[in-house]
Structure formats: structure tokens, C-alpha cells
Design a protein around this motif. Structure first.
Motif, mmCIF file in Angstrom:
data_model
loop_
_atom_site.group_PDB
_atom_site.id
_atom_site.type_symbol
_atom_site.label_atom_id
_atom_site.label_comp_id
_atom_site.label_asym_id
_atom_site.label_seq_id
_atom_site.Cartn_x
_atom_site.Cartn_y
_atom_site.Cartn_z
ATOM 1 N N VAL A 56 -11.974 -10.336 -83.135
ATOM 2 C CA VAL A 56 -11.915 -11.048 -81.861
ATOM 3 C C VAL A 56 -12.696 -10.251 -80.821
ATOM 4 C CG1 VAL A 56 -9.628 -11.951 -82.436
ATOM 5 C CG2 VAL A 56 -9.813 -9.898 -81.027
ATOM 6 N N ASP A 57 -13.086 -10.955 -79.754
ATOM 7 C CA ASP A 57 -13.661 -10.233 -78.626
ATOM 8 C C ASP A 57 -12.928 -10.620 -77.352
ATOM 9 O OD1 ASP A 57 -14.742 -12.649 -77.692
ATOM 10 O OD2 ASP A 57 -16.739 -12.242 -78.441
ATOM 11 N N GLY A 58 -12.975 -9.747 -76.381
ATOM 12 C CA GLY A 58 -12.277 -9.969 -75.120
ATOM 13 C C GLY A 58 -12.389 -8.729 -74.245
ATOM 14 N N GLN A 59 -11.833 -8.813 -73.055
ATOM 15 C CA GLN A 59 -11.951 -7.711 -72.098
ATOM 16 C C GLN A 59 -10.716 -6.835 -72.010
ATOM 17 O OE1 GLN A 59 -13.199 -9.293 -68.319
ATOM 18 N NE2 GLN A 59 -15.336 -9.482 -68.970
ATOM 19 N N ALA A 60 -9.623 -7.244 -72.653
ATOM 20 C CA ALA A 60 -8.392 -6.452 -72.576
ATOM 21 C C ALA A 60 -7.823 -6.314 -73.977
ATOM 22 C CB ALA A 60 -7.375 -7.113 -71.644
ATOM 23 N N LEU A 61 -8.506 -5.525 -74.809
ATOM 24 C CA LEU A 61 -8.118 -5.377 -76.208
ATOM 25 C C LEU A 61 -7.262 -4.130 -76.398
ATOM 26 C CD1 LEU A 61 -11.550 -6.216 -77.852
ATOM 27 C CD2 LEU A 61 -9.618 -7.757 -77.472
ATOM 28 N N PRO A 62 -6.214 -4.206 -77.227
ATOM 29 C CA PRO A 62 -5.356 -3.038 -77.457
ATOM 30 C C PRO A 62 -6.092 -1.923 -78.204
ATOM 31 C CG PRO A 62 -4.302 -5.096 -78.172
ATOM 32 C CD PRO A 62 -5.743 -5.403 -77.931
ATOM 33 N N GLU A 63 -5.502 -0.747 -78.147
ATOM 34 C CA GLU A 63 -6.053 0.408 -78.854
ATOM 35 C C GLU A 63 -5.836 0.255 -80.364
ATOM 36 O OE1 GLU A 63 -7.618 3.013 -77.709
ATOM 37 O OE2 GLU A 63 -7.404 2.706 -75.536
ATOM 38 N N PRO A 64 -6.679 0.896 -81.180
ATOM 39 C CA PRO A 64 -6.450 0.900 -82.628
ATOM 40 C C PRO A 64 -5.048 1.406 -82.960
ATOM 41 C CG PRO A 64 -8.637 1.746 -82.138
ATOM 42 C CD PRO A 64 -7.941 1.585 -80.818
ATOM 43 N N GLY A 65 -4.410 0.756 -83.905
ATOM 44 C CA GLY A 65 -3.054 1.108 -84.297
ATOM 45 C C GLY A 65 -1.979 0.323 -83.573
ATOM 46 N N ALA A 66 -2.347 -0.384 -82.501
ATOM 47 C CA ALA A 66 -1.361 -1.151 -81.734
ATOM 48 C C ALA A 66 -0.959 -2.416 -82.484
ATOM 49 C CB ALA A 66 -1.928 -1.516 -80.368
ATOM 50 N N SER A 67 0.303 -2.763 -82.414
ATOM 51 C CA SER A 67 0.799 -4.019 -82.981
ATOM 52 C C SER A 67 0.556 -5.141 -81.974
ATOM 53 C CB SER A 67 2.292 -3.919 -83.298
ATOM 54 O OG SER A 67 2.530 -2.920 -84.269
ATOM 55 N N LEU A 68 0.315 -6.339 -82.488
ATOM 56 C CA LEU A 68 0.060 -7.462 -81.591
ATOM 57 C C LEU A 68 0.405 -8.770 -82.275
ATOM 58 C CD1 LEU A 68 -2.664 -8.875 -82.849
ATOM 59 C CD2 LEU A 68 -3.856 -7.129 -81.563
ATOM 60 N N ILE A 69 0.385 -9.840 -81.494
ATOM 61 C CA ILE A 69 0.510 -11.200 -82.013
ATOM 62 C C ILE A 69 -0.723 -11.967 -81.559
ATOM 63 C CG2 ILE A 69 1.807 -13.365 -81.938
ATOM 64 C CD1 ILE A 69 4.324 -11.734 -81.449
ATOM 65 N N LEU A 70 -1.446 -12.514 -82.512
ATOM 66 C CA LEU A 70 -2.603 -13.367 -82.222
ATOM 67 C C LEU A 70 -2.143 -14.813 -82.300
ATOM 68 C CD1 LEU A 70 -5.714 -13.597 -81.775
ATOM 69 C CD2 LEU A 70 -5.928 -13.726 -84.273
ATOM 70 N N GLN A 71 -2.422 -15.610 -81.246
ATOM 71 C CA GLN A 71 -1.932 -16.987 -81.197
ATOM 72 C C GLN A 71 -3.045 -17.933 -80.794
ATOM 73 O OE1 GLN A 71 1.376 -17.661 -78.554
ATOM 74 N NE2 GLN A 71 1.586 -19.802 -79.108
ATOM 75 N N ARG A 72 -3.065 -19.081 -81.479
ATOM 76 C CA ARG A 72 -3.966 -20.180 -81.118
ATOM 77 C C ARG A 72 -3.157 -21.464 -81.207
ATOM 78 N NH1 ARG A 72 -8.624 -22.969 -80.787
ATOM 79 N NH2 ARG A 72 -8.989 -24.617 -82.314
ATOM 80 N N LEU A 73 -2.885 -22.075 -80.059
ATOM 81 C CA LEU A 73 -2.081 -23.296 -80.001
ATOM 82 C C LEU A 73 -0.773 -23.081 -80.742
ATOM 83 C CD1 LEU A 73 -4.948 -25.924 -80.467
ATOM 84 C CD2 LEU A 73 -3.916 -25.132 -78.341
ATOM 85 N N GLU A 74 -0.525 -23.792 -81.859
ATOM 86 C CA GLU A 74 0.765 -23.707 -82.547
ATOM 87 C C GLU A 74 0.811 -22.610 -83.609
ATOM 88 O OE1 GLU A 74 1.606 -27.499 -84.237
ATOM 89 O OE2 GLU A 74 1.407 -28.590 -82.343
ATOM 90 N N VAL A 75 -0.319 -21.955 -83.860
ATOM 91 C CA VAL A 75 -0.396 -20.990 -84.959
ATOM 92 C C VAL A 75 -0.421 -19.581 -84.392
ATOM 93 C CG1 VAL A 75 -1.695 -20.288 -86.997
ATOM 94 C CG2 VAL A 75 -1.727 -22.680 -86.268
ATOM 95 N N GLU A 76 0.350 -18.681 -84.998
ATOM 96 C CA GLU A 76 0.329 -17.293 -84.573
ATOM 97 C C GLU A 76 0.538 -16.395 -85.782
ATOM 98 O OE1 GLU A 76 4.815 -16.193 -83.126
ATOM 99 O OE2 GLU A 76 3.504 -17.152 -81.632
ATOM 100 N N MET A 77 0.099 -15.152 -85.651
ATOM 101 C CA MET A 77 0.221 -14.184 -86.742
ATOM 102 C C MET A 77 0.362 -12.791 -86.166
ATOM 103 S SD MET A 77 0.217 -13.782 -90.093
ATOM 104 C CE MET A 77 -0.624 -15.212 -90.779
ATOM 105 N N ARG A 78 1.286 -12.026 -86.719
ATOM 106 C CA ARG A 78 1.431 -10.627 -86.327
ATOM 107 C C ARG A 78 0.392 -9.778 -87.063
ATOM 108 N NH1 ARG A 78 6.012 -9.348 -83.540
ATOM 109 N NH2 ARG A 78 7.559 -11.021 -83.377
ATOM 110 N N GLY A 79 -0.044 -8.717 -86.400
ATOM 111 C CA GLY A 79 -1.021 -7.846 -87.025
ATOM 112 C C GLY A 79 -1.131 -6.513 -86.318
ATOM 113 N N VAL A 80 -2.075 -5.708 -86.787
ATOM 114 C CA VAL A 80 -2.317 -4.376 -86.242
ATOM 115 C C VAL A 80 -3.809 -4.232 -85.972
ATOM 116 C CG1 VAL A 80 -2.204 -1.891 -86.694
ATOM 117 C CG2 VAL A 80 -0.357 -3.395 -87.477
ATOM 118 N N VAL A 81 -4.166 -3.609 -84.860
ATOM 119 C CA VAL A 81 -5.569 -3.381 -84.534
ATOM 120 C C VAL A 81 -6.117 -2.303 -85.469
ATOM 121 C CG1 VAL A 81 -7.215 -2.669 -82.774
ATOM 122 C CG2 VAL A 81 -5.215 -4.032 -82.133
ATOM 123 N N ALA A 82 -7.135 -2.661 -86.269
ATOM 124 C CA ALA A 82 -7.730 -1.713 -87.211
ATOM 125 C C ALA A 82 -8.826 -0.877 -86.557
ATOM 126 C CB ALA A 82 -8.296 -2.459 -88.424
#
Length: 230
Positions: A56-82
């Protein structure tokens, strides 16, 4: 080392040859989404996606190793910044993602016309790869429809219009302030592009009823089937 080497298929680890060989196929996309991490929600664009991760690209991205939830409309997925570099980051998902669900922005129904999800996946894969749809466990379709030159040209024009709209969307999504103010409207713009893509696939398909059954935009599929909106 490139970002893809660092993050594999948009977020997978590429530290060994074995992981590279196991890398899931990725699909290049341009989809609006949001990430939630450490109490902060920020808009992003999904640039490519596989069942194991995303870039993904954006202006406020978490640091590597941070946990996050990526969401698009009704779909979401947990993950970690590699990894994170130059306004982009690779995300490794905790589970397996369906690329078609992320494109549509909604979860696929468990069954269509009483068919299992595996059958739906087979139909969608056949359409994407231009193969005839065949399954001995499903009633044989009627005679293949002849795709006329006019229909083929219409399908090509739909693809052309979709690419033009994708280019416009890319320019608009590059303006973060605009994305923050009009994120919902831009997602509808993105939905138009997906409708054009689905209509083009139907026109190109030899088995059009099966192609309609494989449409992953529920509202569009219902309209094509003549079903009343719920």
C-alpha cells in the motif's frame, strides 16, 4: 534489495529462496482502503495484493513490525508491516485473503445458485484465464454463444474506458486531502471501474450465464439476473 525482495508478494518475507518459491501470485491494483494501527486511522491505496499480503502507499504508514488492520468497505484483514520505504509499505496478512473479495469490497456469498464456493472460484478463474468453463459435477451448459465482432469491440471499449477511469482515479487518489474529504465518493468511482471490468468479462465469455453467476459484485449480479433490489 528492492521493496518486493524485502516484502515478497506485497508483504511476504523474501529472506530465503524457499519463501520466494512459495510466494503467492500477486495482482496489481489501485484500490482505496484504510489502515488502523495504534489508534490511528489513515487512508491508503492498495497497489498490489495476494492472498498472503499487500503493498500500500500513503502518507501515514506504521513502522515495520507494527500490527494493523487493513480495510476496504466490508472486507478487512489483520496483518503486520513487513517493510516501509518511500511512502509505501508491505503488509503480511495473518490469514489468507481473497483477491476477488478485496476488489469487490465485500465478502463473497457462501454459495451461488446452490454451488459451493470452490465451483464459483473455478468459474472466476476460467473467466480470468479465457478458458471454457467445465465441471462434471455441474449440469452441462447450453451451446457456446458466438461472440460477434461487434460484441468483441464493445468489450474492448469497456476495457479502454475502465483504464481511462483508473488513470483518473490514480490522479485523484494522489491528493491525500481530496481523499480524506471525498473518500466515499472515490470508492463509488472505483466501483464503476469494477462494474465495467465485470461487464467486459461477460461479453468475452463463451458461457455467459456462468459468467454472470461468477460476478463478484452482488448488486450488479442481481441486476443482470433481473432480481429486485433487497
Amino acid at each position: 534489495m528492492t521493496e518486493q525482495d524485502q516484502g515478497g508478494s506485497a508483504g511476504e518475507s523474501g529472506d530465503s529462496g524457499a519463501s520466494a518459491r512459495a510466494r503467492a501470485p500477486r495482482k496489481n491494483l489501485l484500490l482505496t482502503a484504510t489502515i488502523r494501527s495504534q489508534g490511528v486511522t489513515a487512508p491508503v491505496r492498495i497497489r498490489n495484493l495476494s492472498e498472503k499480503g499487500a503493498m500500500v502507499d500513503g502518507q501515514a504508514l506504521p513502522e515495520p513490525g507494527a500490527s494493523l488492520i487493513l480495510q476496504r468497505l466490508e472486507v478487512e484483514m489483520r496483518g503486520v508491516v513487513a517493510w516501509r520505504a518511500e511512502g509505501r509499505c508491505g503488509i503480511q496478512f495473518e490469514g489468507a485473503a481473497s483477491v476477488d473479495e478485496w476488489v469487490a469490497g465485500r465478502r463473497a456469498p457462501a454459495a451461488i445458485f446452490g454451488q459451493g464456493q470452490s465451483r464459483v472460484d473455478q468459474i472466476q478463474a476460467a473467466i480470468r484465464n479465457g478458458r471454457e468453463i467445465a465441471d462434471e459435477n455441474v449440469a452441462a451448459p447450453g451451446p457456446a454463444e458466438i461472440i460477434t465482432d461487434v460484441e468483441a469491440r464493445v468489450a474492448e471499449e469497456l476495457d479502454h474506458v475502465q483504464r481511462m477511469l483508473d488513470d483518473v482515479a490514480g490522479d485523484l487518489l494522489g491528493d491525500i486531502a481530496l481523499l480524506q474529504r471525498h473518500g466515499e465518493a472515490l470508492q463509488r468511482f472505483d466501483n464503476v471501474c469494477q462494474i465495467l471490468n465485470q461487464l467486459s468479462a461477460i461479453l468475452k465469455a463463451k458461457d455467459r450465464p456462468a459468467a454472470i453467476a461468477a460476478v463478484n459484485l452482488e448488486a450488479l449480479r442481481n441486476r443482470l439476473l433481473g432480481k429486485a433490489a433487497s
